[in-house]
Design an enzyme around this catalytic site. Sequence first.
Site, short mmCIF file in Angstrom:
data_model
loop_
_atom_site.label_atom_id
_atom_site.label_comp_id
_atom_site.label_asym_id
_atom_site.label_seq_id
_atom_site.Cartn_x
_atom_site.Cartn_y
_atom_site.Cartn_z
N GLU A 82 32.26 -12.30 24.05
CA GLU A 82 32.18 -10.86 23.80
C GLU A 82 30.83 -10.48 23.18
O GLU A 82 30.22 -9.48 23.58
CB GLU A 82 33.30 -10.41 22.86
CG GLU A 82 34.69 -10.69 23.39
CD GLU A 82 35.26 -12.02 22.91
OE1 GLU A 82 35.98 -12.67 23.59
OE2 GLU A 82 34.97 -12.44 21.85
N CYS A 105 34.76 -10.70 16.77
CA CYS A 105 34.50 -9.93 17.99
C CYS A 105 35.13 -8.55 17.91
O CYS A 105 34.55 -7.57 18.39
CB CYS A 105 34.97 -10.70 19.21
SG CYS A 105 33.98 -12.21 19.47
N CYS A 126 38.71 -12.33 18.74
CA CYS A 126 38.95 -12.77 17.36
C CYS A 126 38.52 -11.65 16.39
O CYS A 126 38.03 -10.59 16.80
CB CYS A 126 38.17 -14.05 17.08
SG CYS A 126 36.38 -13.80 17.02
N HIS A 173 30.10 -16.03 20.88
CA HIS A 173 31.32 -15.85 21.66
C HIS A 173 30.98 -15.02 22.89
O HIS A 173 30.00 -14.28 22.92
CB HIS A 173 32.38 -15.12 20.84
CG HIS A 173 33.00 -15.95 19.77
ND1 HIS A 173 34.20 -15.62 19.20
CD2 HIS A 173 32.60 -17.08 19.16
CE1 HIS A 173 34.51 -16.52 18.28
NE2 HIS A 173 33.55 -17.42 18.24
#
Length: 152
Positions: free
Chosen positions: A54, A85, A82, A52
């Site tokens: 992040e 993360c 999410c 992701h």
Amino acid sequence: MTDEAYMKIAFEEAKKAYIEDEVPVGAIIVKDGKIIGRGHNHREKKHDISSHAEIEAIKNAETYLADWRLDGCVLYVTLEPCLMCAGAILQSRISKVVFASCDPRDGALISHYYVFDTPSLHERPLVFPGVCKEECDALLQDFFQKKRNLNS
């Protein structure tokens, strides 16, 4: 620089993901006014669920600092983090999270889950939602509309 100016840089990362046919999410990490980490989604390209924006930005910042501790850092991300993360944000000790678009399905900060509201946390980052929301919402909507049209 302002939060809006930094978010526009994260938005540029999101546009890179869009061009690569990844969900268009971008992130940057700032410490003392300097960008020390950047990332955008690479899940499809890397075949890696953890890739992701992040996480990519956190790894980049850790490499820059040669330390996993990101105390005093600010994460700017175009979509609410999410659960995975949010956990990485807590573990890396990021001090502030600024995000654009809320994620009612998977958002872990204010939309669906409330990870940072856990009473047992001794430290939690400050959270600022909605910065440059309109541009980020539009990019996400355009991406998913194109995906739906391809699958029709």
